[in-house]
Design an enzyme around this catalytic site. Structure first.
Site, PDB file in Angstrom:
ATOM      1  N   ASP A   1       0.805  -1.224   0.000  1.00 44.13           N
ATOM      2  CA  ASP A   1       0.000   0.000   0.000  1.00 44.13           C
ATOM      3  C   ASP A   1       0.833   1.266   0.000  1.00 44.13           C
ATOM      4  O   ASP A   1       0.542   2.215  -0.693  1.00 44.13           O
ATOM      5  CB  ASP A   1      -0.880   0.054   1.266  1.00 44.13           C
ATOM      6  CG  ASP A   1      -2.064  -0.870   1.147  1.00 44.13           C
ATOM      7  OD1 ASP A   1      -2.525  -1.064   0.012  1.00 44.13           O
ATOM      8  OD2 ASP A   1      -2.512  -1.390   2.180  1.00 44.13           O
ATOM      9  N   ASN A   2       1.843   1.254   0.864  1.00 46.19           N
ATOM     10  CA  ASN A   2       2.559   2.492   1.150  1.00 46.19           C
ATOM     11  C   ASN A   2       3.835   2.627   0.347  1.00 46.19           C
ATOM     12  O   ASN A   2       4.833   3.115   0.842  1.00 46.19           O
ATOM     13  CB  ASN A   2       2.898   2.567   2.633  1.00 46.19           C
ATOM     14  CG  ASN A   2       1.677   2.894   3.454  1.00 46.19           C
ATOM     15  OD1 ASN A   2       1.027   3.891   3.199  1.00 46.19           O
ATOM     16  ND2 ASN A   2       1.356   2.058   4.411  1.00 46.19           N
ATOM     17  N   CYS A   3       3.802   2.164  -0.905  1.00 49.40           N
ATOM     18  CA  CYS A   3       5.047   2.144  -1.659  1.00 49.40           C
ATOM     19  C   CYS A   3       5.194   3.389  -2.519  1.00 49.40           C
ATOM     20  O   CYS A   3       4.260   3.841  -3.148  1.00 49.40           O
ATOM     21  CB  CYS A   3       5.099   0.908  -2.536  1.00 49.40           C
ATOM     22  SG  CYS A   3       6.497  -0.086  -2.111  1.00 49.40           S
ATOM     23  N   LEU A   4       6.393   3.945  -2.527  1.00 50.57           N
ATOM     24  CA  LEU A   4       6.635   5.134  -3.340  1.00 50.57           C
ATOM     25  C   LEU A   4       6.806   4.747  -4.808  1.00 50.57           C
ATOM     26  O   LEU A   4       7.260   3.685  -5.127  1.00 50.57           O
ATOM     27  CB  LEU A   4       7.897   5.852  -2.871  1.00 50.57           C
ATOM     28  CG  LEU A   4       7.876   6.276  -1.409  1.00 50.57           C
ATOM     29  CD1 LEU A   4       9.128   7.055  -1.077  1.00 50.57           C
ATOM     30  CD2 LEU A   4       6.652   7.113  -1.134  1.00 50.57           C
TER      31      LEU A   4
END
Lengths: 121, 111, 94
Positions: B108-111
């Protein structure tokens, strides 16, 4: 990342009744991904989030205990609870899902002052 | 819905190309996805995939880069927990590509 | 390093105010907005005795017919913006 802001996330809600608890954890993980230092403060009913052995599949939701356990993997180690909030719900630290740091309510104003950005949810 | 065929069996993929049923994952499925990613799996890849799947079991989500490095470092030693090492194994975006090959949801929190 | 606290919940949400007050320092400002302006009624204002700087948003006060509020300084939208710039951070209690 060149600019660091110190984030204080203040959670104030019990889990599962609303999405607030989940959103706070998502914000915390996102801050960590952007390498911003994060402190979590659980006020009032938010301490109920840390009761162990949630089984939220009973209400078709994802387990917040699992996300809480992952905070350390995101280098979020500073999780604060005022002693009064714990007492109010008759809980003790050994009943909680993750290690936390107890603080006195008198320390709260200073805690706010040491952070650049304060998000309540 | 896209599918990936592995030994005559069709496995459903989500719109991002990630395996829908993490439990359907096998080494053959990993191979098939890795082929799509143009990655040849070696024992070094498999041990990282293992760490990833254990992470998912405990924390119920696919890790972003930072916790992935930390988990690999704890399990396989600090040298392998460096992002440059993981970049060599899974070039580009290791957290995303490794999760895909490990049969897990997109982080979810991937750049 | 003062903080501006905005509060938009009224007396039926006492814990919101309680949590807000527990984090306030002496030089902080409390800005009452929306239903929060009801705390400025004479029957409630005593719970804010320890707060040295209290403001209420004029539009929300007037909208609710609270024309007789005395003792609480009212600010308009420009005043709200001014308060934001005069403080180091804004914390929203809702």
């Amino acid at each position: 990342m060149s600019i660091n802001k110190r984030f204080l996330l203040i959670s104030r809600s019990a889990p599962y009744g609303t999405s607030a608890a989940r959103e706070m954890l998502d914000i915390a993980l996102t801050c960590s991904v952007f390498e911003q230092p994060v402190t979590l403060l659980l006020l009032g009913d938010a301490v109920l989030q840390l009761i162990r052995d949630h089984r939220p599949d009973e209400v078709s939701q994802k387990n917040l205990n699992a996300l809480q356990a992952s905070l350390a993997m995101y280098d979020i180690d500073r999780i604060l609870i005022p002693e009064t909030a714990l007492q109010k719900h008759g809980l003790s630290t050994d009943q909680l899902s993750i290690p936390i740091e107890l603080i006195n309510a008198e320390q709260l104003p200073a805690l706010i002052a040491e952070h650049d950005i304060v998000i309540t949810i | 819905m896209p599918y990936i065929e592995v030994q005559g069996v069709l496995h459903e993929l989500d719109s991002d190309g990630y395996l829908v049923d993490a439990a359907a994952w096998t080494l053959d499925v990993a191979q098939a996805i890795a082929t799509q990613e143009s990655i040849t799996l070696t024992p070094e890849h498999y041990e990282v995939l293992d760490v990833l799947r254990q992470f998912y079991q405990v924390y119920e989500h696919s890790p972003a880069m930072r916790p992935l490095c930390k988990a690999v470092s704890l399990a396989l030693g600090p040298d392998k927990g460096k992002s440059i090492y993981l970049m060599q194994l899974f070039p580009g975006s290791p957290a995303k590509r490794a999760a895909r090959i490990a049969g897990l949801p997109r982080p979810d929190n991937c750049l | 390093m003062p903080t501006l606290h905005t509060l938009n919940r009224g007396p039926s949400h006492a814990s919101c105010l309680e949590e807000c007050l527990s984090t306030m320092a002496n030089d902080d400002t409390l800005l009452l907005i929306e239903d929060g302006v009801y705390w400025a009624l004479p029957s409630h204002i005593s719970v804010l005795n320890d707060v040295s700087h209290i403001r209420a948003l004029k539009a929300d006060v007037l909208a609710r017919g609270l024309h007789q509020l005395s003792g609480t300084e009212l600010v308009d939208d420009d005043g709200f913006v001014g308060l934001c710039t005069q403080h180091d951070r804004v914390v929203s209690w809702f």
